[in-house]
Each structure stands twice: as C-alpha cells, then as structure tokens.
Design a protein around this motif. Structure first.
Motif, PDB file in Angstrom:
ATOM      1  N   GLN A 107       0.826  -1.200   0.000  1.00  0.00           N
ATOM      2  CA  GLN A 107       0.000   0.000   0.000  1.00  0.00           C
ATOM      3  C   GLN A 107       0.864   1.255   0.000  1.00  0.00           C
ATOM      4  O   GLN A 107       2.026   1.224   0.389  1.00  0.00           O
ATOM      5  CB  GLN A 107      -0.972   0.007   1.170  1.00  0.00           C
ATOM      6  N   TYR A 108       0.254   2.329  -0.438  1.00  0.00           N
ATOM      7  CA  TYR A 108       0.932   3.624  -0.464  1.00  0.00           C
ATOM      8  C   TYR A 108       0.973   4.206   0.943  1.00  0.00           C
ATOM      9  O   TYR A 108      -0.023   4.203   1.663  1.00  0.00           O
ATOM     10  CB  TYR A 108       0.180   4.583  -1.408  1.00  0.00           C
ATOM     11  N   VAL A 166       5.228   3.375  -2.000  1.00  0.00           N
ATOM     12  CA  VAL A 166       4.428   2.160  -1.872  1.00  0.00           C
ATOM     13  C   VAL A 166       5.312   1.154  -1.153  1.00  0.00           C
ATOM     14  O   VAL A 166       6.463   0.941  -1.533  1.00  0.00           O
ATOM     15  CB  VAL A 166       3.992   1.627  -3.252  1.00  0.00           C
ATOM     16  N   GLU A 218      -8.578  -6.574   5.922  1.00  0.00           N
ATOM     17  CA  GLU A 218      -7.524  -6.233   4.966  1.00  0.00           C
ATOM     18  C   GLU A 218      -7.241  -7.334   3.956  1.00  0.00           C
ATOM     19  O   GLU A 218      -6.869  -7.045   2.822  1.00  0.00           O
ATOM     20  CB  GLU A 218      -6.223  -5.868   5.700  1.00  0.00           C
ATOM     21  N   GLU A 226      -8.252   3.218   2.279  1.00  0.00           N
ATOM     22  CA  GLU A 226      -7.319   2.108   2.097  1.00  0.00           C
ATOM     23  C   GLU A 226      -7.384   1.570   0.666  1.00  0.00           C
ATOM     24  O   GLU A 226      -8.464   1.334   0.130  1.00  0.00           O
ATOM     25  CB  GLU A 226      -7.640   0.961   3.062  1.00  0.00           C
ATOM     26  N   GLU A 227      -6.222   1.385   0.086  1.00  0.00           N
ATOM     27  CA  GLU A 227      -6.048   0.679  -1.178  1.00  0.00           C
ATOM     28  C   GLU A 227      -4.934  -0.317  -0.931  1.00  0.00           C
ATOM     29  O   GLU A 227      -3.764   0.073  -0.818  1.00  0.00           O
ATOM     30  CB  GLU A 227      -5.646   1.634  -2.300  1.00  0.00           C
ATOM     31  N   ILE A 228      -5.303  -1.580  -0.809  1.00  0.00           N
ATOM     32  CA  ILE A 228      -4.341  -2.594  -0.391  1.00  0.00           C
ATOM     33  C   ILE A 228      -4.322  -3.741  -1.388  1.00  0.00           C
ATOM     34  O   ILE A 228      -5.368  -4.310  -1.707  1.00  0.00           O
ATOM     35  CB  ILE A 228      -4.690  -3.138   1.013  1.00  0.00           C
TER      36      ILE A 228
END
Length: 188
Positions: free
Chosen positions: A64-65, A72, A99, A144-146
C-alpha cells in the motif's frame, strides 16, 4: 526499584486532537526535582499486526501507499484497535479479515513493541496467525487501497534480506514470529 526514574506529570495541555492523532504538552518533574517543561507526547490508538500464514504455508503481505514517506511499501497486515474490539486478539482477527479476507485457525500473541516510547503513548501488539483461509473479499476503510501478496518463506526471507520492508515494527513482529515458529537459525 525503577520508581526513582519515573517522572511525575504536573500538568498536561492538549495542543491538537483528531481521530488519528492527539498532541499534548506536559510539564513534568523528575525524581531529583528537576522540572522538564515542555515535554511533547503524541497519543495514537493502540495498534495490532501479525505475521499471517495461510493453510498452504504462504505468508500474506500487504502492499500500500504510505503518504508520509511518499512510497508504496510492503508490510504485514494490521491496524488500529477499535473501541468495539473486546481485546487485542479480536482486533487482529478483525484487521486480518478486513484487509486480506482471510480468517485464521490460530492466533498467538508475541508481546508488544513501541514505535518510539519517548514520544508515542501507544503500543503495537504483535501476533503470529496460522492456518489462514480466504473466506471473503477485502472490506477496506475509505482511504485504504491494499494489494495482497502471498509469498513463500524463502521469498519472505529474500524480501527481508533486500530491505524491502521498512516498517520497523513489522520487521520486529516478523523476527518474533519467525523465532516462535522455529524458522530462525542463530548458530553459525
């Protein structure tokens, strides 16, 4: 004992309060009477993280960032303890499910660690989770972008060797988890 090293807090003033960060300024007195003023403390929620292993022996990593670094990164899954969590094990089980979409047969506590005990008031509670099975899709928070990665133990050691993980508390958790699982060899 150690009481002669503890400071007494004489006053506290909150400088900033928000969901994820609270900053306060304390006025303290050391055991020898010296006044320490100001002393700044960051209050964060308690955190949990786990070295999570699937039922087919893959280690789950999250990509993730991380805005503060502008990078990242690869990390272990985990996050903040919520008020609705009964305990730290419930918190890590919830975070793992949210997650990664995985539920785990076993979750074992490895203790706690601190990002910076001189300024941060919270702790990270470390776990190893085994027997993971995917039971749902990710249920991520709004920001969240995972991406999920599953790696073998050998690949995980290679990532550590290449310094691909920079989150110090996750590296600490990895060390304790690998030690608990008898995957580290200290003799040479």
């Amino acid at each position: 004992m150690d009481d002669n090293l503890k400071w007494k807090t004489l006053s506290s003033e909150y400088l900033f309060k928000d969901t994820w960060l609270t900053a306060r300024k304390d006025r303290c007195e050391r055991a020898d009477g010296k006044i320490v003023d100001p002393y700044y403390v960051f209050e964060f929620p308690e955190w949990v993280t786990a070295l999570a292993i699937t039922e087919d022996e893959k280690i789950i990593l999250v990509k993730q960032y991380r805005h503060a670094l502008g990078e990242v990164g690869l990390e272990l899954p985990g996050g903040c303890v919520d008020a609705t969590d009964a305990n730290f094990e419930d918190a890590i089980r919830r975070e793992l499910l949210e997650e990664t979409g995985y539920a785990f047969e076993s979750v074992h506590s490895l203790g706690r660690t601190s990002a910076n005990p001189s300024t941060n008031s919270n702790l990270m509670h470390m776990f190893v989770a085994t027997g993971g099975k995917k039971i749902q899709e990710q249920d991520l928070d709004e920001n969240e972008e995972i991406e999920i990665l599953e790696v073998s133990l050998e690949e995980f050691f290679q990532l550590l060797e290449e310094k691909r993980m920079v989150q110090a508390m996750h590296i600490t958790t990895s060390f304790y988890a690998l030690r608990y699982l008898n995957k580290l060899n200290f003799s040479k």
